[in-house]
Design an enzyme around this catalytic site. Structure first.
Site, PDB file in Angstrom:
ATOM      1  N   ASP A   1     -63.695 -19.709 -15.956  1.00  0.00           N
ATOM      2  CA  ASP A   1     -62.677 -20.753 -15.909  1.00  0.00           C
ATOM      3  C   ASP A   1     -63.288 -22.142 -16.092  1.00  0.00           C
ATOM      4  OD1 ASP A   1     -63.962 -20.649 -13.529  1.00  0.00           O
ATOM      5  OD2 ASP A   1     -62.165 -20.642 -12.284  1.00  0.00           O
TER       6      ASP A   1
ATOM      7  N   GLU B   1     -66.119 -57.545   8.863  1.00  0.00           N
ATOM      8  CA  GLU B   1     -67.515 -57.149   8.993  1.00  0.00           C
ATOM      9  C   GLU B   1     -68.463 -58.226   8.441  1.00  0.00           C
ATOM     10  OE1 GLU B   1     -68.499 -54.319  10.356  1.00  0.00           O
ATOM     11  OE2 GLU B   1     -70.637 -54.502   9.931  1.00  0.00           O
ATOM     12  N   ASP B   2     -68.109 -58.792   7.313  1.00  0.00           N
ATOM     13  CA  ASP B   2     -69.071 -59.631   6.587  1.00  0.00           C
ATOM     14  C   ASP B   2     -68.797 -61.132   6.610  1.00  0.00           C
ATOM     15  OD1 ASP B   2     -70.212 -57.244   5.903  1.00  0.00           O
ATOM     16  OD2 ASP B   2     -69.305 -57.153   3.908  1.00  0.00           O
TER      17      ASP B   2
ATOM     18  N   ASP C   1     -63.139 -47.185  -0.715  1.00  0.00           N
ATOM     19  CA  ASP C   1     -64.376 -47.936  -0.482  1.00  0.00           C
ATOM     20  C   ASP C   1     -65.582 -47.070  -0.846  1.00  0.00           C
ATOM     21  OD1 ASP C   1     -66.112 -49.932   0.555  1.00  0.00           O
ATOM     22  OD2 ASP C   1     -66.150 -48.935   2.514  1.00  0.00           O
TER      23      ASP C   1
ATOM     24  N   HIS D   1     -60.869 -55.383   3.408  1.00  0.00           N
ATOM     25  CA  HIS D   1     -61.516 -54.415   4.286  1.00  0.00           C
ATOM     26  C   HIS D   1     -62.911 -54.821   4.746  1.00  0.00           C
ATOM     27  CE1 HIS D   1     -63.642 -52.756   0.712  1.00  0.00           C
ATOM     28  NE2 HIS D   1     -64.518 -52.340   1.601  1.00  0.00           N
TER      29      HIS D   1
ATOM     30  N   HIS E   1     -66.216 -55.820  -5.505  1.00  0.00           N
ATOM     31  CA  HIS E   1     -66.179 -54.536  -4.792  1.00  0.00           C
ATOM     32  C   HIS E   1     -64.804 -54.319  -4.166  1.00  0.00           C
ATOM     33  CE1 HIS E   1     -66.862 -51.399  -1.831  1.00  0.00           C
ATOM     34  NE2 HIS E   1     -66.702 -52.265  -0.838  1.00  0.00           N
TER      35      HIS E   1
HETATM   36 MN    MN Z   1     -66.663 -51.963   1.392  1.00  0.00          MN
END
Ligand code: MN
Length: 730
Positions: free
Chosen positions: A269, A86-87, A149, A82, A58
């Protein structure tokens, strides 16, 4: 951009670096990216995505998206990292130590954005969430990482439960896609929107796919013919260009059908012809040749080259009627303009730098870009876009704070607003019964200033003390200020009513105690006398003063019943210990001409007090106050009547120490001194201490007797702000 690399194994570093080497080739940059890649692989090692893929794929996909936008190495590194805070139990400090401050700052902001409270259905406010998102990002790079993300999450959404799919798609459509659009990330926006449509309205999505495919062959062949025709027309004019056909993305067809009520066939269009020229002059040349050859549809020509769109977009647009009556939209632009249209700001930055080298200056420029982006002097004729930019700029950079309720409702407040403003914005009832406030889960004082993203919980109780004067110094919103003033006004009125009633009760009790006729209170003349005596405007004022202890009940009764007081016993004095040094004690002892007298230490009587003599075993007669508690315990046979000698008292003076408690204000002390000097009480000593809002003024004054003291004290009590006057022992 709309493909995602998926694999059962970890996507190799070489795959990622393939995208970065197109514009980054300094060794230090590649080393930094490699280090971040290895770190992410190590930290995410045990995690799997819902698809069963290694989780780290990811973040690698996010980094690849960013690399395609040709962003700086720190942003790619931030993409890779990123999710580690958090993880993976990695701290922001770890990132700063291991990488650098910029990376740590970006990842921290991305993590914070991820923790925005989830929105409940009934409180959904797309516009505000967009603003809060941008305001909290603070930095364009944070937004880019977050968009990348979200793009990958949208592309892998099929593994989520249906309810979650809808929620994420809604949020993407309302918040992320418009931001991608504003940043000029045309391709990303189109991908996000089409994916959202798929999850939000699958029936419509497949209907459109079918419609688009239905006459696709036929349309494609007409389009190809047209492209060939234009190409040879231009070649015959010695102009070499790159022509391609493009079909409109599904969601923009959907929008035209739903919001502009167009039938599919009326959308002319659907397919656009894009002509990429070598330079700006050629663009106009091509336009002239085409308009000369085909009939343009009036009102459809737009010159976004001369008038750039706020999101940097530049191109010439025109719509022409081709051979056989088929309508085509033409986009004529340079290669640079085309890149900007696809990759927005990233391309802009890259072209500004002009080469593959990325200098510190370029990174700084990138940092400031967002600010420039929203403060662009906008010469676009797109009124809506102008307005949007204007509002965005005002909302983000000028004055606003977006705080949230625990349920995720966004409360829009001016800068520097406090929790009180927040409470009033919810409801004045909430503010008036507020007993406490929590910001991000912590109790805070009411004057706490809020910042964007704060989650504020107001605690309320029925018996809350309610707004006070002090709140007026705290609040920023005019609504809160107005409400507080109204509340205080109502409170004063109801308090006054209460006090007037209380005063009436005290007065009636006093009248009863002195066995006087209550009916006198019905005589206007009697009341007028009292009103005049106190220099107030009505009898309610007298009662109010009585209840608030600014007037004495006996004094009022004397005035109403026109009783001349001989020695009124001041209630105030009765209760206080006194400290009066007599120069001449001036006591007459009934039946005795010459005897030593001594004022009792326990009650310290002063002239004006009712007194009694006690013949003690000592040398002198002790003079007590009538109501002295000690008197009750003494042998009543030893009492002797005593009086103050009015003649001896003349010209005598006594020193009294007192403390005045008052709400502090300007000119307070000067008002007190003036009052004392008007009352002929000489001031011997003054000392002021201020405790919070209450001033304590200790002073020694010189009075001639108790009546004089009482008068002086009454006058001080009339001074604005004075709470109490207390006689004290020295
Ligand atoms: Mn993420």
């Amino acid at each position: 951009m709309n493909e995602t690399i998926s694999s059962d194994t970890v996507i190799p570093f070489e795959t990622l670096i393939k995208y970065t080497t197109t514009y980054l080739n300094r060794k230090e940059h590649l080393d930094l990216i490699k280090k971040a890649y290895d770190f992410a692989v190590e930290k995410h090692a045990p995690q799997k995505r819902k698809s069963g893929e290694p989780y780290v794929n990811h973040v690698i996909n996010v980094a690849i998206t960013l690399a395609k936008l040709q962003v700086s190495p720190n942003v790619i590194v931030s993409g890779l990292l990123h999710d580690v805070v958090e993880d993976c139990d990695v701290s922001v400090q770890d990132l700063e130590d291991k990488f650098n401050l910029e990376v740590a700052t970006i990842v921290e902001a991305v993590t914070k954005l991820g923790n925005l409270p989830k929105i409940t259905d009934e409180e959904y406010q797309a516009e505000n969430h967009r603003k809060i998102f941008i305001a909290m990002s603070k930095d364009i790079r944070v937004i880019l990482v977050k968009l990348a993300d979200r793009l990958h999450n949208m592309l892998t959404l099929q593994y989520m439960p249906e309810k979650k799919q809808r929620k994420i798609a809604e949020e993407t459509l309302d918040v992320y896609a418009p931001i991608a659009h504003r940043l000029g990330l045309g391709e990303m926006k189109a991908t996000l929107e089409d994916k959202c449509l798929y999850y939000l309205d699958q029936k419509k999505y497949f209907e459109l796919v079918e419609l688009v495919n239905l006459k696709k062959k036929e349309r494609d062949s007409i389009l190809n013919d047209m492209i060939k025709e234009i190409d040879s027309l231009l070649i015959s004019n010695n102009i070499i260009v790159n022509i391609s056909g493009r079909s409109k993305h599904l969601y923009s067809i959907y929008k035209k059908m739903v919001y502009k009520h167009k039938k599919f066939d009326e959308i002319y269009d659907l397919q656009a012809i894009r002509i990429i020229c070598n330079d700006v002059m050629t663009c106009y040349g091509v336009l002239g040749i085409i308009h000369n050859m085909y009939r343009p549809i009036p009102g459809r020509f737009k010159d976004y080259i001369a008038m750039k769109k706020p999101n940097m977009y530049q191109s010439l647009h025109t719509t022409i009627i081709g051979n056989g009556g088929m309508i085509f939209e033409l986009q004529i632009r340079t290669k640079e303009m085309d890149d900007i249209a696809e990759r927005g700001f990233a391309a802009h930055w890259r072209y500004k730098e002009g080469s593959e080298k990325i200098s510190q200056k370029a990174i700084e420029e990138q940092l400031h870009w967002f600010r420039d982006f929203v403060s662009l002097s906008d010469d676009s004729n797109d009124v809506q876009a102008q307005e949007y930019m204007h509002n965005l700029q005002r909302d983000i950079f000028e004055a606003n704070v977006y705080a949230l309720t625990p349920k995720g409702k966004v409360i829009n407040l001016p800068k520097e607003s406090s929790v009180i403003d927040f409470a009033y914005k919810i409801h004045s009832k909430v503010a008036e019964s507020m007993t406490g406030a929590l910001v991000n889960g912590n109790f805070v004082p009411f004057n706490t200033k809020l910042t964007t993203g704060d989650v504020v919980e107001i605690q309320t109780q029925n018996n809350a003390p309610g707004p006070s004067e002090g709140w007026l110094d705290i609040v920023k919103t005019s609504n809160a200020r107005q409400r507080i003033k109204q509340y205080l006004k109502n409170k004063v009125e109801s308090e006054r009513k209460e006090f007037v009633e209380k005063g009436r009760t005290i007065l009636l009790r006093g009248i009863k105690e002195r066995e006087l006729d209550e009916k006198v209170l019905n005589q206007q003349e009697a009341l007028e006398r009292c009103i005049k005596f106190y220099k107030v405007s009505n009898f309610e004022d007298v009662l109010y003063n009585l209840a608030s202890k600014k007037a004495d009940v006996d004094e009022i009764i004397d005035s109403v019943y026109n009783i001349k007081p001989v020695f009124s016993i001041p209630k105030l004095l009765k209760k206080q210990t006194t400290n009066i040094k007599t120069i001449d004690q001036g006591i007459i002892v009934e039946g005795i001409d010459s005897i030593a007298v001594e004022l009792a230490n326990c009650c310290n009587p002063i002239p004006g007090d009712e007194i009694i003599g006690y013949v003690s075993s000592g040398k002198a007669i002790k003079i007590h106050r009538h109501d002295c508690p000690n008197v009750k315990g003494l042998n009543s046979n030893a009492f002797i009547n005593v009086y103050w000698d009015p003649i001896a008292l003349k010209g005598s003076y006594y020193f009294v120490d007192m403390v005045i408690k008052s709400y502090d204000r300007m000119y307070l002390l000067s008002d007190i001194i003036t009052s004392l000097s008007q009352g002929n009480a000489q001031v011997m000593n003054v000392n002021t201490t201020i405790n919070d809002i209450v001033a304590e003024i200790s002073l020694q004054i010189r009075v001639s007797d108790g009546e004089h003291l009482q008068r002086v004290v009454n006058n001080i009590k009339k001074i604005d702000g004075v709470i109490d006057v207390i006689r004290v022992n020295k």
